[in-house]
Design a protein around this motif. Structure first.
Motif, mmCIF file in Angstrom:
data_model
loop_
_atom_site.group_PDB
_atom_site.id
_atom_site.type_symbol
_atom_site.label_atom_id
_atom_site.label_comp_id
_atom_site.label_asym_id
_atom_site.label_seq_id
_atom_site.Cartn_x
_atom_site.Cartn_y
_atom_site.Cartn_z
ATOM 1 N N ILE A 1 26.798 -20.053 29.987
ATOM 2 C CA ILE A 1 27.833 -20.108 31.044
ATOM 3 C C ILE A 1 29.314 -20.396 30.211
ATOM 4 C CG2 ILE A 1 28.460 -21.445 33.000
ATOM 5 C CD1 ILE A 1 25.550 -22.419 33.164
ATOM 6 N N PRO A 2 30.184 -19.646 30.850
ATOM 7 C CA PRO A 2 31.522 -20.089 30.481
ATOM 8 C C PRO A 2 31.958 -21.396 30.587
ATOM 9 C CG PRO A 2 31.776 -18.871 32.292
ATOM 10 C CD PRO A 2 30.268 -18.544 31.952
ATOM 11 N N LEU A 3 32.741 -21.981 29.741
ATOM 12 C CA LEU A 3 33.658 -23.165 29.852
ATOM 13 C C LEU A 3 33.913 -23.393 31.360
ATOM 14 C CD1 LEU A 3 33.870 -26.073 28.916
ATOM 15 C CD2 LEU A 3 36.004 -25.282 27.863
ATOM 16 N N LEU A 4 33.710 -24.258 32.275
ATOM 17 C CA LEU A 4 33.995 -24.495 33.354
ATOM 18 C C LEU A 4 35.492 -25.353 33.591
ATOM 19 C CD1 LEU A 4 30.740 -24.757 35.266
ATOM 20 C CD2 LEU A 4 32.216 -22.979 34.883
ATOM 21 N N PRO A 5 36.055 -25.369 34.610
ATOM 22 C CA PRO A 5 37.455 -26.240 34.457
ATOM 23 C C PRO A 5 36.740 -27.535 34.463
ATOM 24 C CG PRO A 5 37.361 -24.500 36.306
ATOM 25 C CD PRO A 5 36.053 -24.559 35.654
ATOM 26 N N VAL A 6 37.633 -28.408 33.769
ATOM 27 C CA VAL A 6 37.491 -29.811 33.728
ATOM 28 C C VAL A 6 38.628 -30.703 33.929
ATOM 29 C CG1 VAL A 6 36.977 -31.506 31.630
ATOM 30 C CG2 VAL A 6 35.744 -29.260 31.560
ATOM 31 N N PHE A 7 38.458 -31.891 34.522
ATOM 32 C CA PHE A 7 39.686 -32.599 34.741
ATOM 33 C C PHE A 7 39.462 -33.937 34.687
ATOM 34 C CE2 PHE A 7 37.537 -32.365 38.806
ATOM 35 C CZ PHE A 7 37.557 -33.709 39.185
ATOM 36 N N ARG A 8 40.396 -34.771 34.488
ATOM 37 C CA ARG A 8 40.322 -36.145 34.039
ATOM 38 C C ARG A 8 41.306 -36.967 34.865
ATOM 39 N NH1 ARG A 8 44.851 -38.485 31.588
ATOM 40 N NH2 ARG A 8 46.069 -37.282 30.656
ATOM 41 N N VAL A 9 40.820 -38.151 35.351
ATOM 42 C CA VAL A 9 41.408 -39.133 36.006
ATOM 43 C C VAL A 9 41.492 -40.364 35.047
ATOM 44 C CG1 VAL A 9 41.420 -40.629 37.962
ATOM 45 C CG2 VAL A 9 40.400 -38.319 38.313
ATOM 46 N N LEU A 10 42.874 -40.826 35.008
ATOM 47 C CA LEU A 10 43.223 -41.897 34.056
ATOM 48 C C LEU A 10 43.768 -43.154 34.820
ATOM 49 C CD1 LEU A 10 43.630 -42.995 31.126
ATOM 50 C CD2 LEU A 10 45.758 -42.166 31.134
ATOM 51 N N LYS A 11 43.031 -44.261 34.621
ATOM 52 C CA LYS A 11 43.307 -45.670 35.383
ATOM 53 C C LYS A 11 44.679 -46.103 34.602
ATOM 54 C CE LYS A 11 41.680 -49.526 37.346
ATOM 55 N NZ LYS A 11 42.049 -49.157 38.559
ATOM 56 N N ALA A 12 45.553 -46.003 35.572
ATOM 57 C CA ALA A 12 47.105 -46.487 34.735
ATOM 58 C C ALA A 12 47.643 -47.796 34.939
ATOM 59 C CB ALA A 12 48.383 -45.558 35.726
ATOM 60 N N ALA A 13 46.818 -48.729 35.783
ATOM 61 C CA ALA A 13 47.048 -50.004 36.006
ATOM 62 C C ALA A 13 46.151 -51.094 36.105
ATOM 63 C CB ALA A 13 48.084 -50.091 37.179
ATOM 64 N N ASP A 14 45.724 -52.066 35.663
ATOM 65 C CA ASP A 14 44.716 -52.921 35.705
ATOM 66 C C ASP A 14 44.414 -53.255 37.189
ATOM 67 O OD1 ASP A 14 45.031 -53.305 33.034
ATOM 68 O OD2 ASP A 14 45.560 -55.088 32.914
ATOM 69 N N GLU A 15 43.296 -53.692 37.518
ATOM 70 C CA GLU A 15 42.884 -53.808 38.730
ATOM 71 C C GLU A 15 42.045 -55.197 39.003
ATOM 72 O OE1 GLU A 15 41.048 -51.611 42.824
ATOM 73 O OE2 GLU A 15 41.593 -50.511 40.946
ATOM 74 N N THR A 16 42.201 -56.168 39.724
ATOM 75 C CA THR A 16 41.571 -57.534 39.537
ATOM 76 C C THR A 16 41.058 -57.858 41.017
ATOM 77 O OG1 THR A 16 43.571 -58.134 38.327
ATOM 78 C CG2 THR A 16 41.953 -59.883 39.180
ATOM 79 N N VAL A 17 39.726 -58.387 40.669
ATOM 80 C CA VAL A 17 38.911 -58.972 41.561
ATOM 81 C C VAL A 17 38.571 -60.422 41.328
ATOM 82 C CG1 VAL A 17 36.670 -58.872 42.865
ATOM 83 C CG2 VAL A 17 38.182 -56.674 42.910
#
Length: 161
Positions: free
Chosen positions: A4-20
Motif C-alpha cells: 500500500i502506498p504511504l497514506l497521508p499522515v498528519f499530526r496535532v501538537l499540544k501548544a499549551a499546558d492544560e490543568t485539571v
C-alpha cells in the motif's frame, strides 16, 4: 503480500499546558483532536507528557464517533527508566503520577463505522485530588488512515486487495 502506498499522515501538537484539579470526570482536551471519516481504519500514535502527583494519577480515554471502536496499547515510564512499564488495552489508560514530568507512548487502532466525526482525547485525575494534574505542551498525536486507501492524485495505479 499487499503493498500500500504511504497514506497521508498528519499530526496535532499540544501548544499549551492544560490543568485539571479535584476532578475524576473525563474532560475533552483543548487541542488533541481530529475528524475521522466513516468506514475507515486509523493508526493513532500518542506521545503524552504529564505532571501529576502519586495520589491523583492521570487517566486517558478517547471520545469517538457512534459505532466506532478503539484499542489502546501503551507503555508509560514512571521513574526515568527504573520502573516497570504499564501496558493496557481497551479504551482507557491510567498512568501513575510521580509528582514531576513524566511521559509515555500509546498506539491506538481506531475503526469507524457508518458515522464520521470527532475523535477527541479525554483525560482526568484517576482519583479526585486538590493537587494539579497537567497534560503538557509538546504532547502530540500522529494520525494515519490505514484503510480504505484514499484516492491519491497522480498515483499511477491503485493497489489490489
Amino acid at each position: 503480500m499487499q503493498q500500500i502506498p504511504l497514506l497521508p499522515v498528519f499530526r496535532v501538537l499540544k501548544a499549551a499546558d492544560e490543568t485539571v484539579n479535584n476532578s475524576s470526570t473525563y474532560q475533552d482536551d483543548n487541542e488533541i483532536k481530529f475528524r475521522a471519516r466513516a468506514q475507515a481504519k486509523f493508526l493513532i500514535q500518542f506521545m503524552y507528557r504529564h505532571n501529576t502527583g502519586a495520589t491523583p494519577d492521570i487517566k486517558f480515554q478517547w471520545a469517538i464517533p457512534s459505532g466506532a471502536a478503539i484499542e489502546i496499547h501503551a507503555a508509560h515510564n514512571n521513574a526515568g527508566g527504573s520502573s516497570v512499564n504499564e501496558i493496557t488495552a481497551g479504551n482507557s489508560l491510567i498512568c501513575r503520577g510521580i509528582g514531576t514530568v513524566s511521559m509515555g507512548m500509546a498506539w491506538c487502532w481506531l475503526t469507524t463505522a457508518a458515522t464520521a466525526g470527532a475523535v477527541t482525547l479525554q483525560w482526568a485525575q484517576a482519583t479526585a485530588n486538590a493537587s494539579d494534574t497537567k497534560v503538557l505542551a509538546g504532547s502530540f498525536i500522529i494520525v494515519q488512515q490505514i484503510d480504505p486507501v484514499p484516492v491519491i492524485p497522480g498515483l499511477a495505479h491503485a493497489p489490489t486487495r
